[in-house]
Design a protein around this motif. Sequence first.
Motif, mmCIF file in Angstrom:
data_model
loop_
_atom_site.group_PDB
_atom_site.id
_atom_site.type_symbol
_atom_site.label_atom_id
_atom_site.label_comp_id
_atom_site.label_asym_id
_atom_site.label_seq_id
_atom_site.Cartn_x
_atom_site.Cartn_y
_atom_site.Cartn_z
ATOM 1 N N ARG A 1 0.835 -1.194 0.000
ATOM 2 C CA ARG A 1 0.000 0.000 0.000
ATOM 3 C C ARG A 1 0.878 1.256 0.000
ATOM 4 N N PRO A 2 0.408 2.310 -0.607
ATOM 5 C CA PRO A 2 1.182 3.564 -0.615
ATOM 6 C C PRO A 2 1.228 4.152 0.785
ATOM 7 N N PRO A 3 2.187 5.066 1.078
ATOM 8 C CA PRO A 3 2.280 5.676 2.401
ATOM 9 C C PRO A 3 0.974 6.354 2.780
ATOM 10 N N ALA A 4 0.634 6.272 4.068
ATOM 11 C CA ALA A 4 -0.582 6.926 4.543
ATOM 12 C C ALA A 4 -0.431 8.434 4.443
ATOM 13 N N LYS A 5 -1.458 9.094 3.935
ATOM 14 C CA LYS A 5 -1.422 10.542 3.810
ATOM 15 C C LYS A 5 -2.420 11.170 4.777
ATOM 16 N N ASP A 6 -2.128 12.422 5.171
ATOM 17 C CA ASP A 6 -2.954 13.094 6.154
ATOM 18 C C ASP A 6 -4.009 14.004 5.514
ATOM 19 N N SER A 7 -4.164 13.933 4.198
ATOM 20 C CA SER A 7 -5.075 14.839 3.527
ATOM 21 C C SER A 7 -6.509 14.532 3.904
ATOM 22 N N ARG A 8 -7.325 15.571 4.038
ATOM 23 C CA ARG A 8 -8.708 15.394 4.428
ATOM 24 C C ARG A 8 -9.550 14.977 3.240
ATOM 25 N N PRO A 9 -10.673 14.275 3.489
ATOM 26 C CA PRO A 9 -11.556 13.879 2.394
ATOM 27 C C PRO A 9 -12.217 15.091 1.783
ATOM 28 N N SER A 10 -12.767 14.910 0.603
ATOM 29 C CA SER A 10 -13.384 16.035 -0.096
ATOM 30 C C SER A 10 -14.852 15.746 -0.339
ATOM 31 N N GLY A 11 -15.562 16.782 -0.840
ATOM 32 C CA GLY A 11 -16.955 16.611 -1.224
ATOM 33 C C GLY A 11 -17.857 16.398 -0.028
ATOM 34 N N PHE B 1 8.983 23.937 3.207
ATOM 35 C CA PHE B 1 9.346 22.686 3.861
ATOM 36 C C PHE B 1 8.136 21.762 3.986
ATOM 37 N N ILE B 2 6.993 22.313 4.339
ATOM 38 C CA ILE B 2 5.767 21.510 4.464
ATOM 39 C C ILE B 2 5.443 20.836 3.136
ATOM 40 N N GLN B 3 5.609 21.565 2.044
ATOM 41 C CA GLN B 3 5.329 21.011 0.717
ATOM 42 C C GLN B 3 6.345 19.917 0.376
ATOM 43 N N ARG B 4 7.598 20.137 0.734
ATOM 44 C CA ARG B 4 8.627 19.122 0.464
ATOM 45 C C ARG B 4 8.310 17.829 1.217
ATOM 46 N N VAL B 5 7.892 17.953 2.461
ATOM 47 C CA VAL B 5 7.538 16.767 3.255
ATOM 48 C C VAL B 5 6.396 16.007 2.587
ATOM 49 N N LYS B 6 5.405 16.716 2.117
ATOM 50 C CA LYS B 6 4.271 16.076 1.438
ATOM 51 C C LYS B 6 4.727 15.347 0.178
ATOM 52 N N ASP B 7 5.573 16.009 -0.604
ATOM 53 C CA ASP B 7 6.034 15.422 -1.864
ATOM 54 C C ASP B 7 6.890 14.178 -1.638
ATOM 55 N N GLU B 8 7.750 14.198 -0.630
ATOM 56 C CA GLU B 8 8.724 13.127 -0.454
ATOM 57 C C GLU B 8 8.270 12.006 0.485
ATOM 58 N N GLY C 1 4.590 11.834 1.665
ATOM 59 C CA GLY C 1 3.144 11.650 1.675
ATOM 60 C C GLY C 1 2.493 12.150 2.945
ATOM 61 N N ILE C 2 3.263 12.661 3.895
ATOM 62 C CA ILE C 2 2.722 13.171 5.159
ATOM 63 C C ILE C 2 2.387 14.646 5.017
ATOM 64 N N VAL C 3 1.167 15.011 5.383
ATOM 65 C CA VAL C 3 0.737 16.410 5.346
ATOM 66 C C VAL C 3 0.814 16.967 6.760
ATOM 67 N N LEU C 4 1.761 17.847 6.992
ATOM 68 C CA LEU C 4 1.954 18.441 8.309
ATOM 69 C C LEU C 4 0.996 19.605 8.522
ATOM 70 N N HIS D 1 -5.437 3.589 10.422
ATOM 71 C CA HIS D 1 -6.764 4.006 9.972
ATOM 72 C C HIS D 1 -6.901 5.525 9.938
ATOM 73 N N LEU D 2 -6.373 6.194 10.960
ATOM 74 C CA LEU D 2 -6.532 7.637 11.071
ATOM 75 C C LEU D 2 -5.271 8.224 11.685
ATOM 76 N N ALA D 3 -4.741 9.289 11.074
ATOM 77 C CA ALA D 3 -3.493 9.887 11.553
ATOM 78 C C ALA D 3 -3.565 11.398 11.490
ATOM 79 N N ARG D 4 -2.854 12.020 12.408
ATOM 80 C CA ARG D 4 -2.693 13.474 12.355
ATOM 81 C C ARG D 4 -1.232 13.797 12.625
ATOM 82 N N SER D 5 -0.666 14.663 11.804
ATOM 83 C CA SER D 5 0.737 15.054 11.928
ATOM 84 C C SER D 5 0.814 16.560 12.112
#
Length: 390
Positions: free
Chosen positions: A25-35, A148-155, A157-160, A129-133
């Motif tokens: 599975r791909p790394p867990a990301k902290d992005s919120r759901p949409s819609g 730096f926050i954008q670099r962390v997301k790109d490299e 998958g964690i959204v600080l 299941h659920l993470a916050r960074s």
Amino acid sequence: MADTSPPERKRDKGKKPRGKKSKPRPPAKDSRPSGDRQEAEQAMPKAWRRPPHKQFRQAYAAIDLGTNNCRLLIARPSGENFVVIDAFSRVVRLGEGIAQTNRLSDIAMDRAVGALKICAEKLRRRNVHLARSVATEACRRADNGAEFIQRVKDETGIVLDVISAQEEARLAVLGCHILLEDGLGPAMIFDIGGGSTELVLIEPGGPVPRILDWQSVPWGVVSLTETVGEELPGADARAERYARMRQLVADSFADFAKRVAPARAPDLRLLGTSGTVTTLASLHLDLPQYDRKAVDGLIVPSDSMRDISQRLSTMSPRERRKLPCIGNERADLVVGGCAILETILDIWPAPRLGVADRGIREGILRSLITSDTEGVEAQAALHKLKRGKA
């Protein structure tokens, strides 16, 4: 690592369920759901959520990227508490040099990204299941914090989520208040970080204490040490440097000290969460190496913590490095932490100090688990109501 709640001391070995092997599975990301889902979950903190499935509703994660440390906890609910199943901590010194440049250095960012890649791998392996960074003072202060926050997301998958000082104080209280001594009247909780220190006056009682007043100042072990400057040899020079540290912190907390003075009562209680208090508690116990079980929840006489602080302030860096539980990583920073701690003891002169090896990460986990449970219960109630009308 031991569990974060006293009733729960067993570790889950994290055994993989039997059955067919699933694809990586791909790394867990902290992005919120949409819609529609985003609207339905708008009360939740910024957090990554894995698609609902019974086998993924077990693990929750919290990442705290501070000015000095990167810390991760992964836990599973257990009754009203939770059991830690994985953890990670590394000194990254993200805020190194920021007092002079107002920028995160390339080397410091590389160290932090390296640590966060390890965190991302743990999130993936534990099927979180659920993470916050969250990120704190260094990223709040740095001119290149957003880059730096954008670099962390790109490299990774964690959204600080760069949280405010007020949110930082709230999470610290939520994570450690259960260790506060019983007593009457308001109590004080503090968190000495790498780039800032938070003091929070609370009214204990109930699952979540009421915050009466709070203050954050931009002095942590890294920012205070770098602002005061290099340590010079000689007892007199060290004493003068320590006095300047004490004065800087006292001046910053002066208004808060006046506000909380009327709240002082005979039954003063004080609880601290930070590397400073856990390190000094280890020295108080004369431990040969750090032991979380011995330190977390310990009650120490305040006079002993003062004595240790003053003794460390007169030592040379070489002498401090030889002490167990300090070593190379904390030898140059612990004196700044001592100066902050002594100033806090001046503001809130409790006879005893509670020590907590828990804080923001545990506060995040409690928030996530509580909010997620309430959301599931609300959805179940709504589904039941719709079935009743059908």
